[in-house]
Write a protein that holds these residues in place. Structure first.
Motif, mmCIF file in Angstrom:
data_model
loop_
_atom_site.group_PDB
_atom_site.id
_atom_site.type_symbol
_atom_site.label_atom_id
_atom_site.label_comp_id
_atom_site.label_asym_id
_atom_site.label_seq_id
_atom_site.Cartn_x
_atom_site.Cartn_y
_atom_site.Cartn_z
ATOM 1 N N PRO A 214 32.484 37.024 41.105
ATOM 2 C CA PRO A 214 31.326 36.432 41.485
ATOM 3 C C PRO A 214 30.659 35.750 40.480
ATOM 4 C CG PRO A 214 31.015 38.887 41.527
ATOM 5 C CD PRO A 214 32.443 38.311 41.308
ATOM 6 N N ASP A 215 30.649 36.182 39.217
ATOM 7 C CA ASP A 215 29.825 35.500 38.247
ATOM 8 C C ASP A 215 30.263 34.424 37.486
ATOM 9 O OD1 ASP A 215 28.129 37.643 38.323
ATOM 10 O OD2 ASP A 215 29.210 38.892 36.655
ATOM 11 N N ALA A 216 31.495 33.891 37.988
ATOM 12 C CA ALA A 216 32.360 32.659 37.381
ATOM 13 C C ALA A 216 31.735 31.523 38.239
ATOM 14 C CB ALA A 216 33.848 32.782 37.601
ATOM 15 N N ALA A 217 31.096 31.588 39.641
ATOM 16 C CA ALA A 217 30.846 30.440 40.107
ATOM 17 C C ALA A 217 29.850 31.102 41.146
ATOM 18 C CB ALA A 217 31.953 29.583 40.730
ATOM 19 N N PRO A 218 28.991 30.154 41.413
ATOM 20 C CA PRO A 218 27.955 30.590 42.606
ATOM 21 C C PRO A 218 28.714 30.790 44.033
ATOM 22 C CG PRO A 218 26.994 28.598 41.350
ATOM 23 C CD PRO A 218 28.481 28.862 41.100
ATOM 24 N N PRO A 219 28.387 32.079 44.663
ATOM 25 C CA PRO A 219 29.010 32.257 45.916
ATOM 26 C C PRO A 219 28.972 31.107 46.907
ATOM 27 C CG PRO A 219 26.915 33.350 45.812
ATOM 28 C CD PRO A 219 26.940 32.948 44.521
ATOM 29 N N GLU A 220 27.983 30.426 46.937
ATOM 30 C CA GLU A 220 27.733 29.419 48.015
ATOM 31 C C GLU A 220 27.872 28.179 47.353
ATOM 32 O OE1 GLU A 220 27.033 29.760 51.142
ATOM 33 O OE2 GLU A 220 26.410 31.894 50.886
ATOM 34 N N SER A 221 28.808 27.129 48.127
ATOM 35 C CA SER A 221 29.376 25.950 47.881
ATOM 36 C C SER A 221 28.254 24.860 48.097
ATOM 37 C CB SER A 221 30.542 25.385 48.880
ATOM 38 O OG SER A 221 30.729 24.236 48.478
ATOM 39 N N VAL A 222 27.879 23.936 47.151
ATOM 40 C CA VAL A 222 26.994 22.813 47.651
ATOM 41 C C VAL A 222 27.319 22.064 48.836
ATOM 42 C CG1 VAL A 222 26.395 22.901 44.929
ATOM 43 C CG2 VAL A 222 27.956 21.181 45.979
ATOM 44 N N VAL A 223 28.453 22.224 49.325
ATOM 45 C CA VAL A 223 28.916 21.539 50.571
ATOM 46 C C VAL A 223 29.474 22.358 51.394
ATOM 47 C CG1 VAL A 223 30.471 19.508 51.323
ATOM 48 C CG2 VAL A 223 29.038 19.271 49.357
ATOM 49 N N ARG A 224 29.133 22.328 52.715
ATOM 50 C CA ARG A 224 29.711 22.839 53.893
ATOM 51 C C ARG A 224 30.756 22.217 54.543
ATOM 52 N NH1 ARG A 224 29.443 28.308 54.320
ATOM 53 N NH2 ARG A 224 28.157 29.333 53.187
ATOM 54 N N ILE A 225 31.730 22.097 55.108
ATOM 55 C CA ILE A 225 32.700 21.089 55.655
ATOM 56 C C ILE A 225 32.756 21.821 57.297
ATOM 57 C CG2 ILE A 225 34.409 19.672 56.147
ATOM 58 C CD1 ILE A 225 35.094 19.531 53.371
ATOM 59 N N PRO A 226 32.065 21.501 58.226
ATOM 60 C CA PRO A 226 32.402 22.462 59.602
ATOM 61 C C PRO A 226 33.732 22.000 60.105
ATOM 62 C CG PRO A 226 30.316 21.187 59.652
ATOM 63 C CD PRO A 226 30.982 20.722 58.350
ATOM 64 N N PRO A 227 34.408 22.851 60.509
ATOM 65 C CA PRO A 227 35.873 22.829 61.111
ATOM 66 C C PRO A 227 35.921 21.484 62.054
ATOM 67 C CG PRO A 227 35.123 25.136 61.089
ATOM 68 C CD PRO A 227 34.025 24.279 60.873
ATOM 69 N N ALA A 228 35.015 21.224 62.936
ATOM 70 C CA ALA A 228 34.962 20.292 63.895
ATOM 71 C C ALA A 228 34.940 19.025 63.064
ATOM 72 C CB ALA A 228 33.728 20.168 64.927
ATOM 73 N N ARG A 229 34.064 18.756 61.950
ATOM 74 C CA ARG A 229 34.064 17.668 61.265
ATOM 75 C C ARG A 229 35.412 17.467 60.476
ATOM 76 N NH1 ARG A 229 30.310 17.534 56.326
ATOM 77 N NH2 ARG A 229 28.552 17.800 58.103
ATOM 78 N N LEU A 230 35.940 18.517 60.038
ATOM 79 C CA LEU A 230 37.373 18.338 59.338
ATOM 80 C C LEU A 230 38.447 17.917 60.265
ATOM 81 C CD1 LEU A 230 38.949 19.027 56.822
ATOM 82 C CD2 LEU A 230 39.052 21.330 57.552
ATOM 83 N N PHE A 231 38.245 18.579 61.423
ATOM 84 C CA PHE A 231 39.390 17.998 62.360
ATOM 85 C C PHE A 231 39.226 16.503 62.815
ATOM 86 C CE2 PHE A 231 40.842 17.849 66.870
ATOM 87 C CZ PHE A 231 42.334 17.957 66.658
ATOM 88 N N GLY A 232 38.063 16.384 63.094
ATOM 89 C CA GLY A 232 37.698 14.899 63.404
ATOM 90 C C GLY A 232 38.207 14.001 62.314
ATOM 91 N N SER A 279 49.192 20.568 57.630
ATOM 92 C CA SER A 279 48.773 20.938 56.062
ATOM 93 C C SER A 279 47.826 20.576 55.635
ATOM 94 C CB SER A 279 50.142 20.325 55.241
ATOM 95 O OG SER A 279 49.902 20.637 53.892
ATOM 96 N N ARG A 280 47.240 19.343 55.693
ATOM 97 C CA ARG A 280 45.985 18.880 55.516
ATOM 98 C C ARG A 280 44.859 19.709 55.971
ATOM 99 N NH1 ARG A 280 43.517 12.818 55.475
ATOM 100 N NH2 ARG A 280 41.457 13.251 54.695
ATOM 101 N N LEU A 281 45.002 20.173 57.426
ATOM 102 C CA LEU A 281 43.986 21.099 57.975
ATOM 103 C C LEU A 281 43.863 22.305 57.491
ATOM 104 C CD1 LEU A 281 41.673 21.417 60.341
ATOM 105 C CD2 LEU A 281 43.567 22.096 61.669
#
Length: 514
Positions: A214-232, A279-281
Motif C-alpha cells: 500500500p505504500d507503493a501507490a496511493p490506495p485511491e485512483s485519481v480516476v474512477r470508471i463506473p461500469p455503466a460508462r465502461l460498458f457504454g 476481453s476489453r471489458l
C-alpha cells in the motif's frame, strides 16, 4: 529477507516449472476429456460409441494401462525439462543493469541498462496468482529489448520493481544499507514455515487488493470508471457498427434465402468481435491510475491483473481523442507513445499505451497532471480546453487558413497548433476530435512537406517525429509560412528543453550519471 537487487544471481519462483509446463498437463487432460464425450453419451443416453474414437480403440485392445503410463512419462519428462530450464534461468540486478541468463542447449544472456528503462510492468495471470506468483517485465527502449522475469513471488516482484526504479532514478544504495551474505542462485533466506491457512489468506488478500504494497501507490485512483460508462464506451465504438452491419447482413441473407456462404463468412468475425468486447471489458474493470514517487502507476484487470509504473520523462507523446458516438456523453480517451512497449495488452486491448480508457474532461485533466506534471498552469488548462472543445477561430491556436477547405472541407477550422510550457499542442479532426501533446524534451525531429497541390494553395503539412505508438503527431494542412515558423520554433525549443531536462533521472542530485 535479502533484496533481489543485491547484485547476486537469483532464481525464479520455485513453481515456475509447473506454471510453464502446466499447459501441457491441461492439454493432455483436455484431449482425454474431449475423447471421453462419446463414452459418456453411451453410458448416460445409450448412444453407441463411434469406431473412430481413439480412446475406445485403446480400451478395446486392453492397452489402457500402457497409454496412461505413456502419458504420465511424457508429462514427467516435460516437467523435468522445465525444471532444468528453471535451474539454468537466473538473473541479477546491480547499480547499472538488469541481466538475465537462460537456456540449456542454447544459452541466452540479456542485459538492460537502468538508464534505458522505460517502465516496469507486473502482470498477475489467474493461474500464477493461485501460487502467489507474478511476472515482472522490464520495458526497455529498443525493438524486442524487454527483459521478462516469469515468475517471481508476488511480494518479491513488488520489492524488485521498487528497487529497479530506485536505481534507475539515479539514487544509489545507502552505504549503511545492510545486505545479507550472498547465497547461491535460488537459495532463499531462512524464514518461518508457511501454514496452509496463511498461504490461503495471502492469496485472498492478493485477489482483493490491486497493490500488494500500500505504500507503493496511493490506495485511491485519481480516476474512477463506473461500469455503466465502461460498458457504454465499448458498445458505442467502431466495432459496434461492424457488428450491426453483420447482423443486418445475416438477417437479410436469411430473408432472401441466400446460400450458406454468408454465415460462414460473417459468423466467425462476429464471434471474434464479441470476444474482443468481452476481453476489453474484463481488462478495463478495476482500472486505476495514481502517482507514485517513481512515476505513474497504471493498473487494470479483474481475474488476471496488470500494473505498470511509468517513470518520469518516459512519455513521448499524448493523444486525447473523442469518437463521434462519445460526444453526447462528454467521454474522452487518453493514449501515449513510449519507447518501451510491453508485450502484454493493456486496458483497451493495445500494448499498454492506454492511460485512460474512457473518462470525462475532468478525468483527462487529472491524468495530464500525472503524466505531464509541468503542464498544469492556468494558461495550459485553457489551451487544453480550447483544443478539446473549440470549433476554431481566435482561441489561442494558429489555425489553418480558409483555403485549406479545399483539402479538409470539414475539419480545417479545427486544424491548428500552439506552443505552450515546453510542449507542442496539435489539434485536428471534426468527426473524431483529437488533441496531441508532444513534450519538446522528448521530440526526435520535425518535418514539413509541400507537394504540388499544397504548393499551389500556399499550404504545407507538418509532422513531429516521436517513438512509434498509437499517437500520430501530424497536421495535414498548415499555412506554408506558418509551417516554416513552426519548424524553426520547434527545432530550437527541442534543443533547449532536451539540454535542461533531468526528469529521466528524477532522484539523482544532478540529473546525470556520476
Amino acid at each position: 529477507m535479502s533484496s533481489l537487487a543485491d547484485g547476486e544471481w537469483h532464481r525464479l519462483h520455485p513453481a515456475t516449472p509447473l506454471l510453464r509446463g502446466g499447459i501441457f498437463v491441461f492439454a493432455a487432460i483436455g484431449f482425454i476429456l474431449a475423447n471421453l464425450r462419446e463414452r459418456v453419451l453411451d453410458v448416460v443416453f445409450g448412444i453407441p460409441v463411434g469406431s473412430a474414437d481413439p480412446l475406445e480403440e485403446i480400451y478395446r485392445r486392453g492397452s489402457v494401462g500402457w497409454a496412461l503410463l505413456a502419458v504420465a512419462g511424457a508429462l514427467v519428462v516435460i516437467l523435468i525439462a522445465f525444471s532444468l530450464s528453471w535451474r539454468a534461468h537466473t538473473f541479477r540486478v546491480n547499480d547499472e543493469i538488469v541481466e538475465v541468463r537462460s537456456g540449456i542447449v542454447f544459452r541466452s544472456n540479456r542485459k538492460a541498462r537502468l538508464d534505458r528503462i522505460q517502465g516496469v510492468n507486473i502482470e498477475r495471470p489467474l493461474i500464477p496468482r493461485l501460487f502467489g506468483a507474478a511476472k515482472l517485465e522490464v520495458s526497455v527502449a529498443g525493438q524486442d529489448a524487454n527483459v521478462p522475469l516469469a515468475y517471481l513471488g508476488s511480494a518479491r516482484a513488488d520489492e524488485l520493481r521498487h528497487d529497479i526504479l530506485r536505481l534507475a532514478s539515479g539514487a544509489r544504495r545507502p552505504a549503511a544499507e545492510s545486505v545479507e551474505p550472498a547465497r547461491e542462485p535460488g537459495e532463499g533466506p531462512s524464514e518461518p514455515g508457511v501454514t496452509v491457512g496463511g498461504f490461503a489468506r495471502d492469496r485472498v488478500v492478493e485477489f482483493l487488493a490491486p497493490e500488494l504494497d500500500p505504500d507503493a501507490a496511493p490506495p485511491e485512483s485519481v480516476v474512477r470508471i463506473p461500469p455503466a460508462r465502461l460498458f457504454g464506451s465499448i458498445v458505442l465504438s467502431g466495432f459496434t457498427v461492424f457488428l450491426l452491419v453483420g447482423v443486418i447482413a445475416l438477417a437479410v441473407g436469411g430473408a432472401i434465402g441466400s446460400s450458406g456462404w454468408l454465415p460462414i463468412a460473417i459468423v466467425p468475425a462476429l464471434i471474434g468481435s464479441a470476444g474482443y468486447f468481452l476481453s476489453r471489458l474484463t481488462r478495463s474493470l478495476r482500472f486505476s491510475i495514481a502517482g507514485t514517487p517513481d512515476g505513474v502507476r497504471v493498473g487494470f484487470g479483474l481475474l488476471s491483473t496488470s500494473n505498470e509504473t511509468l517513470p518520469p520523462g518516459r512519455v513521448h507523446a499524448i493523444g486525447i481523442s473523442q469518437p463521434l458516438l462519445w460526444r453526447p456523453f462528454g467521454w474522452w480517451q487518453v493514449r501515449i507513445n513510449k519507447a518501451g512497449r510491453s508485450v502484454s495488452q493493456g486496458a483497451a486491448g493495445e500494448a499498454g499505451t492506454t492511460v485512460l480508457p474512457v473518462g470525462t474532461a475532468a478525468d483527462v485533466a487529472r491524468v495530464l497532471e500525472l503524466i505531464l506534471p509541468g503542464y498544469t498552469g492556468e494558461e495550459q488548462g485553457a489551451v487544453i480546453e480550447s483544443g478539446m472543445h473549440s470549433k476554431g477561430g481566435s482561441d489561442g491556436f494558429i489555425n489553418a487558413p480558409r483555403r485549406a477547405a479545399w483539402l479538409r472541407p470539414f475539419s480545417w477550422r479545427r486544424t491548428g497548433y500552439t506552443l505552450s510550457a515546453g510542449a507542442v499542442v496539435l489539434r485536428r479532426g471534426i468527426v473524431s476530435r483529437e488533441l496531441i501533446l508532444v513534450p519538446l524534451a522528448r521530440l526526435q525531429s520535425v518535418r514539413i512537406d509541400q507537394g504540388p497541390v499544397r504548393r499551389m494553395l500556399g499550404l504545407a503539412s507538418a509532422r513531429l517525429h516521436t517513438v512509434a505508438g498509437p499517437v500520430s503527431a501530424s497536421l495535414a494542412v498548415v499555412d506554408a509560412e506558418e509551417a516554416v515558423r513552426l519548424f524553426e520554433a520547434v527545432a530550437a525549443g527541442a534543443v533547449s528543453c532536451a539540454t535542461s531536462d533531468t526528469s529521466h533521472r528524477w532522484n539523482h542530485p544532478t540529473g546525470v550519471f556520476e
